[in-house]
Design an enzyme around this catalytic site. Sequence first.
Site, PDB file in Angstrom:
ATOM      1  N   GLY B  21      -6.536 -40.859 -20.263  1.00  0.00           N
ATOM      2  CA  GLY B  21      -7.121 -40.223 -19.084  1.00  0.00           C
ATOM      3  C   GLY B  21      -6.123 -39.335 -18.371  1.00  0.00           C
ATOM      4  N   GLY B  23      -6.631 -37.682 -15.456  1.00  0.00           N
ATOM      5  CA  GLY B  23      -7.010 -37.435 -14.075  1.00  0.00           C
ATOM      6  C   GLY B  23      -5.763 -37.470 -13.195  1.00  0.00           C
ATOM      7  N   GLY B  25      -4.312 -39.963 -11.680  1.00  0.00           N
ATOM      8  CA  GLY B  25      -3.415 -41.080 -11.954  1.00  0.00           C
ATOM      9  C   GLY B  25      -2.657 -40.915 -13.251  1.00  0.00           C
ATOM     10  N   GLU B 181     -20.246 -33.481   1.900  1.00  0.00           N
ATOM     11  CA  GLU B 181     -19.746 -32.160   1.530  1.00  0.00           C
ATOM     12  C   GLU B 181     -20.818 -31.358   0.796  1.00  0.00           C
ATOM     13  OE1 GLU B 181     -15.066 -33.557   1.292  1.00  0.00           O
ATOM     14  OE2 GLU B 181     -16.219 -33.324  -0.557  1.00  0.00           O
TER      15      GLU B 181
END
Lengths: 453, 453
Positions: B21, B23, B25, B181
């Site tokens: 992953g 992302g 992190g 949002e």
Amino acid sequence: MPQIDRTPSPVDSRPHVVIVGAGFGGLACAEALGGTNIRVTIIDRNNYHLFVPLLYQVATAALSPADIAEPIRRIVSRHPNIDVVMGEVTGIDRTAKRVELADGSFVPYDRLVLATGSSYSYFGHDDWAEIAPGLKTIENARRIRARLLMNFEQAEMCEDPARQKALMTTIVVGGGPTGVEMAGAVAELARFTLARDFRRIDPRTARVLLVEAGPRILSTFPDDLGQYARRKLEELGVVVLTGQAVESITPEGATVGGRFIPAGAIVWGAGVKASPAGSWLGVETDHSGRIPVGADMAVPGVPDVYALGDTAALAGDDGKPLPGLAQVAKQQGEHLGGGLEASLLRGQPLEPFRFRNRGNTAIVGRSAAVFDFGTRKLKGWFAWVLWAIVHVYLLVNFHKRVLVTMQWLWRWATYQRGARLITTDRPVSAAESVTSPHGGSAEPFRGMKRGQG
Amino acid sequence: MPQIDRTPSPVDSRPHVVIVGAGFGGLACAEALGGTNIRVTIIDRNNYHLFVPLLYQVATAALSPADIAEPIRRIVSRHPNIDVVMGEVTGIDRTAKRVELADGSFVPYDRLVLATGSSYSYFGHDDWAEIAPGLKTIENARRIRARLLMNFEQAEMCEDPARQKALMTTIVVGGGPTGVEMAGAVAELARFTLARDFRRIDPRTARVLLVEAGPRILSTFPDDLGQYARRKLEELGVVVLTGQAVESITPEGATVGGRFIPAGAIVWGAGVKASPAGSWLGVETDHSGRIPVGADMAVPGVPDVYALGDTAALAGDDGKPLPGLAQVAKQQGEHLGGGLEASLLRGQPLEPFRFRNRGNTAIVGRSAAVFDFGTRKLKGWFAWVLWAIVHVYLLVNFHKRVLVTMQWLWRWATYQRGARLITTDRPVSAAESVTSPHGGSAEPFRGMKRGQG
């Protein structure tokens, strides 16, 4: 389905001009009629006007689709007399004088302008279209981008050297400006942008082949400019094959001049055929599907219908049909818009159109372009800067001009490209296309699914 | 298919950290290990790192996908010790210590970091996902954008007032930051950007409903900030429905609090569930699918495996699990990367992680945002500027920071949005979705095909 009139105010007594297609020609015609006492309706399948000459930069990860597309409604919103209908034309009723849409509705016209452009012709091999997309739509540009980038990802994972070489081979068919620009951009993508980003493969060893059936590339340009472009392409590592036709295209590669070349991506930039506007009218077209028109762009035998741009065949001063260029369509649109205003509001006859050549250009790569003004020729660095200025100037929207300029300056300074995304909405997962050793090539332009992480 | 080791140099003796992953992190963890004497392999389904907090701006036509995505290879290319594998993880062999990929290959690890993020949870109604996409992927953002814009095109063509009203109704499910949002951005799109571009409909009459099952929106923020956000949304014309759950979703609309609301678009921003990393390991997860980890992010009972970000459940100082925020994942990644270096190269134990709250923020619309720093609160114009500065600062790439800033300034000055494109690669034509009176709603998020013109 009831027959619905799509015109906003059917009781309006002003004359009504309907324009099919919001490309360079249709839009120029509409804008020339903006603010007049004439109702104008633009019909297009898309909600945006697309700056097609820069599509190859989307396909090679330099620009985003939105950088070269602008909503049609936005462009004409300051003219309340212009209306936009997003819809697909299926036919024209010459007697009732109305345009029929796919949803069963219709738009009546007093004058009709056909500016429906062209698509790529696969010379009877329509099955090649899926394997070797052409550069006419955003969707295809995005597919080509995903495929080019995915090929390098797969090559990095590949154990088989022959397959690796195939994945890193791109064939561009057609040595016109689009093919030349695409081949140069793919070579630069591999040679500069991706150069240091892989660990097992060296993207600089990627092969790009430009295949042209005729004796030379850029055949519409003077011979020395074509030679210059060839030399510059070869310096970038592009293999230019002239006088060799593509005989077959399969998902594994293409047969060129009797030899099969395995390839991970094939991009089509060869023949062009006009949209089916001729068949809507039931008139004879030329071999490219274009409607022969009079000097005033009227379609002979069909009252109040006009065709322009890639849809029309109109001879230039040299007796040959005008080329399928944005500047031709744009000048024709402006001319016809002004003529229709004079005709509808003041009863004046339409004037014959005369094309004024603003210069024909093609870009080969970094600091290398050619310009042909008829009397003058330019090549090299200065032509390249001029190419950039002209293209930025022609972009519709001020905001996009600035955005595109910035991205070009950044790319020029860093050799990087800002839109290196592998995304398409087609439901084929990356895993699947990596799975089988030839998975990626089995369907070279099927998309990749989004992922974790 | 033979079992192929995807690690670039299997004979390398350096310790090997595998990160699944890319992302916030996973990338932070990799970068903390960049330049060390440790081999690092990042595995991701996509070739890009996505700045998910700004996806709603892609869905509402303000930014292009490439503005908020950057190739993973590019980000880590300056560190030769970091390798990137584009592939889909299907499982983990805890005994052999290797990650298995969908193509049958594997990647062995000495230490494994799971940073696979989360997706939206439809609370057992997985069929809602196709109708009401969530904002986690570029493809979904593009689908939402196409649908929102297409609804206005269809409403302009629509003869039936009830259907017209439905097409101009958007339901946003979930009153967290994403829902707030999104609702604000859709309202501004209709009220400002599209306001003058149509002739039959008035886009300013479009309805946006924000549905929240709990008693108030922005429940993770202090009460007065939630009230401020609600007031600002209502000023923009958004109808905020709190304490009302979505009971059913169909292609025609949603049932909310017992009442059916016809809608042209439904956007999901409610529950979140972790990726299936827990099931790859065969460990117990919490109710959201997160893996409970120790203070050092190690997965109990599974040697040398760590989880962080949305994949992990780790209690903060207040005893509650840390929220699923980019800043949590990022801090965890940095912390774990440094810890793994100390552990692998110097044999030091991992330190417990402590989250430092940099401030929680949400944007409502033009000149309206909220910030919660724990001890201090901010709202209004200054919070809005701070929101923009923070988000621009966090964008990975300098070039994209400048591009996004420019587009924001332009949007702020003109109320226009630069990416108003109706494009998806799904093979459903615009004509088809316009054809039947309810064609568009029958499959609200099916795409539209490219067109002529």
